[in-house]
Write a protein that holds these residues in place. Structure first.
Motif, PDB file in Angstrom:
ATOM      1  N   SER A 268     -16.597 -27.699 -10.481  1.00 36.70           N
ATOM      2  CA  SER A 268     -16.914 -26.653 -11.456  1.00 36.70           C
ATOM      3  C   SER A 268     -17.974 -27.104 -12.453  1.00 36.70           C
ATOM      4  O   SER A 268     -18.584 -26.286 -13.138  1.00 36.70           O
ATOM      5  CB  SER A 268     -15.647 -26.219 -12.204  1.00 36.70           C
ATOM      6  N   LEU A 269     -18.187 -28.415 -12.564  1.00 34.05           N
ATOM      7  CA  LEU A 269     -19.192 -28.940 -13.476  1.00 34.05           C
ATOM      8  C   LEU A 269     -20.600 -28.878 -12.890  1.00 34.05           C
ATOM      9  O   LEU A 269     -21.577 -29.174 -13.583  1.00 34.05           O
ATOM     10  CB  LEU A 269     -18.857 -30.399 -13.827  1.00 34.05           C
ATOM     11  N   VAL A 270     -20.696 -28.490 -11.599  1.00 33.10           N
ATOM     12  CA  VAL A 270     -21.984 -28.531 -10.890  1.00 33.10           C
ATOM     13  C   VAL A 270     -22.458 -27.108 -10.609  1.00 33.10           C
ATOM     14  O   VAL A 270     -21.678 -26.281 -10.133  1.00 33.10           O
ATOM     15  CB  VAL A 270     -21.833 -29.297  -9.551  1.00 33.10           C
ATOM     16  N   PRO A 271     -23.731 -26.792 -10.888  1.00 33.12           N
ATOM     17  CA  PRO A 271     -24.263 -25.471 -10.531  1.00 33.12           C
ATOM     18  C   PRO A 271     -24.153 -25.227  -9.028  1.00 33.12           C
ATOM     19  O   PRO A 271     -24.333 -26.148  -8.227  1.00 33.12           O
ATOM     20  CB  PRO A 271     -25.739 -25.553 -10.971  1.00 33.12           C
ATOM     21  N   ASP A 272     -23.871 -23.981  -8.635  1.00 31.22           N
ATOM     22  CA  ASP A 272     -23.655 -23.670  -7.219  1.00 31.22           C
ATOM     23  C   ASP A 272     -24.822 -24.091  -6.340  1.00 31.22           C
ATOM     24  O   ASP A 272     -24.633 -24.568  -5.229  1.00 31.22           O
ATOM     25  CB  ASP A 272     -23.403 -22.167  -7.050  1.00 31.22           C
TER      26      ASP A 272
ATOM     27  N   PHE B  15     -15.936 -23.054  -1.962  1.00 28.33           N
ATOM     28  CA  PHE B  15     -16.681 -22.635  -3.147  1.00 28.33           C
ATOM     29  C   PHE B  15     -17.699 -21.546  -2.805  1.00 28.33           C
ATOM     30  O   PHE B  15     -18.109 -20.786  -3.678  1.00 28.33           O
ATOM     31  CB  PHE B  15     -17.373 -23.840  -3.789  1.00 28.33           C
ATOM     32  N   ASP B  16     -18.105 -21.473  -1.555  1.00 31.31           N
ATOM     33  CA  ASP B  16     -19.005 -20.403  -1.113  1.00 31.31           C
ATOM     34  C   ASP B  16     -18.279 -19.074  -0.941  1.00 31.31           C
ATOM     35  O   ASP B  16     -18.832 -18.016  -1.233  1.00 31.31           O
ATOM     36  CB  ASP B  16     -19.660 -20.784   0.218  1.00 31.31           C
ATOM     37  N   TYR B  17     -17.021 -19.114  -0.463  1.00 29.31           N
ATOM     38  CA  TYR B  17     -16.360 -17.885  -0.030  1.00 29.31           C
ATOM     39  C   TYR B  17     -15.119 -17.503  -0.834  1.00 29.31           C
ATOM     40  O   TYR B  17     -14.551 -16.446  -0.592  1.00 29.31           O
ATOM     41  CB  TYR B  17     -16.000 -17.996   1.452  1.00 29.31           C
ATOM     42  N   ALA B  18     -14.695 -18.331  -1.776  1.00 34.08           N
ATOM     43  CA  ALA B  18     -13.539 -17.991  -2.613  1.00 34.08           C
ATOM     44  C   ALA B  18     -13.987 -17.783  -4.062  1.00 34.08           C
ATOM     45  O   ALA B  18     -14.865 -18.483  -4.548  1.00 34.08           O
ATOM     46  CB  ALA B  18     -12.486 -19.102  -2.549  1.00 34.08           C
ATOM     47  N   LYS B  19     -13.377 -16.829  -4.731  1.00 34.64           N
ATOM     48  CA  LYS B  19     -13.694 -16.593  -6.132  1.00 34.64           C
ATOM     49  C   LYS B  19     -13.169 -17.758  -6.971  1.00 34.64           C
ATOM     50  O   LYS B  19     -12.210 -18.430  -6.581  1.00 34.64           O
ATOM     51  CB  LYS B  19     -13.086 -15.265  -6.583  1.00 34.64           C
ATOM     52  N   PRO B  20     -13.779 -18.006  -8.136  1.00 33.80           N
ATOM     53  CA  PRO B  20     -13.434 -19.197  -8.936  1.00 33.80           C
ATOM     54  C   PRO B  20     -11.949 -19.398  -9.179  1.00 33.80           C
ATOM     55  O   PRO B  20     -11.434 -20.497  -9.023  1.00 33.80           O
ATOM     56  CB  PRO B  20     -14.205 -18.966 -10.239  1.00 33.80           C
TER      57      PRO B  20
ATOM     58  N   LYS C  77     -19.924 -12.714  10.191  1.00 35.45           N
ATOM     59  CA  LYS C  77     -19.005 -11.673   9.747  1.00 35.45           C
ATOM     60  C   LYS C  77     -18.711 -11.711   8.247  1.00 35.45           C
ATOM     61  O   LYS C  77     -18.368 -10.695   7.645  1.00 35.45           O
ATOM     62  CB  LYS C  77     -17.671 -11.785  10.515  1.00 35.45           C
ATOM     63  N   LEU C  78     -18.827 -12.910   7.623  1.00 30.43           N
ATOM     64  CA  LEU C  78     -18.414 -13.061   6.235  1.00 30.43           C
ATOM     65  C   LEU C  78     -19.562 -12.869   5.271  1.00 30.43           C
ATOM     66  O   LEU C  78     -20.712 -13.161   5.586  1.00 30.43           O
ATOM     67  CB  LEU C  78     -17.795 -14.450   6.019  1.00 30.43           C
ATOM     68  N   ASN C  79     -19.227 -12.375   4.085  1.00 25.60           N
ATOM     69  CA  ASN C  79     -20.182 -12.259   3.002  1.00 25.60           C
ATOM     70  C   ASN C  79     -19.794 -13.216   1.881  1.00 25.60           C
ATOM     71  O   ASN C  79     -18.619 -13.336   1.549  1.00 25.60           O
ATOM     72  CB  ASN C  79     -20.213 -10.827   2.451  1.00 25.60           C
ATOM     73  N   ARG C  80     -20.771 -13.904   1.325  1.00 22.83           N
ATOM     74  CA  ARG C  80     -20.484 -14.843   0.243  1.00 22.83           C
ATOM     75  C   ARG C  80     -20.258 -14.043  -1.036  1.00 22.83           C
ATOM     76  O   ARG C  80     -21.139 -13.363  -1.544  1.00 22.83           O
ATOM     77  CB  ARG C  80     -21.645 -15.826   0.075  1.00 22.83           C
ATOM     78  N   PRO C  81     -19.023 -14.083  -1.610  1.00 21.64           N
ATOM     79  CA  PRO C  81     -18.682 -13.212  -2.729  1.00 21.64           C
ATOM     80  C   PRO C  81     -18.992 -13.780  -4.108  1.00 21.64           C
ATOM     81  O   PRO C  81     -18.887 -13.070  -5.098  1.00 21.64           O
ATOM     82  CB  PRO C  81     -17.162 -13.048  -2.564  1.00 21.64           C
ATOM     83  N   VAL C  82     -19.301 -15.056  -4.168  1.00 22.44           N
ATOM     84  CA  VAL C  82     -19.406 -15.714  -5.464  1.00 22.44           C
ATOM     85  C   VAL C  82     -20.721 -15.332  -6.135  1.00 22.44           C
ATOM     86  O   VAL C  82     -21.789 -15.405  -5.524  1.00 22.44           O
ATOM     87  CB  VAL C  82     -19.328 -17.252  -5.310  1.00 22.44           C
ATOM     88  N   ILE C  83     -20.642 -14.905  -7.388  1.00 20.87           N
ATOM     89  CA  ILE C  83     -21.837 -14.577  -8.166  1.00 20.87           C
ATOM     90  C   ILE C  83     -22.498 -15.866  -8.593  1.00 20.87           C
ATOM     91  O   ILE C  83     -21.891 -16.738  -9.207  1.00 20.87           O
ATOM     92  CB  ILE C  83     -21.484 -13.744  -9.406  1.00 20.87           C
ATOM     93  N   ARG C  84     -23.775 -16.014  -8.256  1.00 21.83           N
ATOM     94  CA  ARG C  84     -24.492 -17.266  -8.554  1.00 21.83           C
ATOM     95  C   ARG C  84     -25.300 -17.127  -9.818  1.00 21.83           C
ATOM     96  O   ARG C  84     -25.769 -16.078 -10.136  1.00 21.83           O
ATOM     97  CB  ARG C  84     -25.362 -17.656  -7.365  1.00 21.83           C
TER      98      ARG C  84
END
Length: 325
Positions: free
Chosen positions: A34-38, A242-247, A318-325
């Motif tokens: 969490s300390l690192v930018p995506d 971290f790509d596919y799960a919300k924080p 099939k998957l979409n990356r949901p995390v807001i960058r």
């Protein structure tokens, strides 16, 4: 007798250590990442891995020399006592480093109940990542748990040579860590993971052809390929969460993924062990052909690894990356 009691005590301590590690690991990973930018998680993971590998190589080489030295004079118990005390001191230092680290406040999700186990299992993205973790738990548990004995008993390697393989592999892993990290940051961590698994497949195929006659060449190549592959696999697995799960779901997802991977991995190793014993008791023959159990298991693991790559490539579409960058 006393020997059996000591064995049970050691087993209980190992079990306790694994339980405590499993409890703390998910929150620690989530806090650290969490300390690192995506957009820089791949490079950060690579740099962290390089530092860890450098220290690990020095430690492995030193401990292996100590084991061989004590074994030469017939006093192996002292070597294990020395190593145990060293690990205890390192564990205390690691704990102190976490205690004195500065905390960072992470925003809470406004509906945390969505991130219960049932909530996570209703999220198709998290389910896909969990399936990938389970597949890796299976692939990595078919043959690799038996390689340690294969190196020493069948291939005839000394502990020093076995540790040299670890050092060579670690150098290869360091060389590929940053390129793999950049690939993950640019193309996504499932792509990074698939690339690592392709190298792992090559490693398993090479191991399947390793024998006492060619082991110093082929098994060395297999180990180097494996360590190179892990530059993409380890980071690719964690960062895919971290790509596919919300924080707010990440700690739980890491814990559940680690748990499922461990359970399935243990089950596979337990299921395969009788086959290993049966092949060894038959004089290392299968259907009249001379073959070591580890060779056969490596071939099976290679096929499973290729299947895992196909699954990842399908899921990636099939998957979409949901995390807001």
């Amino acid at each position: 007798g006393g020997g059996r009691a000591v064995a049970w005590l050691v087993a209980a301590m190992l079990l306790l250590g694994h339980v405590l590690a499993r409890i703390s690991k998910p929150a620690k990973i989530n806090w650290l990442m969490s300390l690192v930018p995506d957009g820089r998680r791949g490079v950060f993971s690579a740099n962290k891995e390089i530092v860890s590998l450098l220290i690990g190589m020095a430690f492995t080489a030193a401990m292996s020399r100590i084991i061989d030295g004590y074994e030469a004079v017939g006093n192996l118990n002292k070597a294990y006592i020395f190593i145990g005390v060293t690990i205890l001191l390192l564990t205390l230092l690691h704990t102190l480093s976490l205690i004195f680290a500065k905390e960072k406040t992470v925003p809470e999700d406004d509906k945390p109940e969505k991130h219960s186990v049932l909530g996570m299992l209703s999220d198709k993205n998290i389910c896909a990542v969990l399936a990938i973790y389970v597949l890796w738990g299976v692939v990595s548990s078919i043959s690799r748990p038996f390689y340690g004995s294969y190196e020493i008993d069948e291939l005839g390697f000394s502990m020093t040579f076995a540790s040299l393989l670890v050092i060579l592999g670690s150098f290869a892993r360091m060389l590929f860590s940053r390129p793999m990290g950049k690939l993950g940051d640019k193309k996504g961590f499932l792509t990074m993971l698939a690339s690592g698994l392709l190298l792992e497949t090559a490693s398993l195929v090479t191991a399947a052809f390793s024998t006492p006659q060619n082991g110093r060449i082929l098994f060395t190549a297999s180990m180097i390929l494996h360590y190179t592959a892990m530059a993409g696999i380890n980071s690719g697995l964690v960062n895919s969460i971290f790509d596919y799960a919300k924080p707010a779901a990440r700690t739980g997802a890491i814990a559940l993924a680690d748990f499922l991977s461990g359970v399935f991995g243990f089950g596979v190793t337990a299921a395969v062990s009788p086959a290993v014993n049966a092949i060894q008791e038959s004089g290392n023959t299968v259907l009249g052909h001379s073959i070591f159990a580890q060779q056969l298991l490596s071939a099976v693991a290679a096929v499973c690894c290729m299947g895992m790559i196909v699954f990842i490539l399908i899921m990636k579409k099939k998957l979409n990356r949901p995390v807001i960058r």
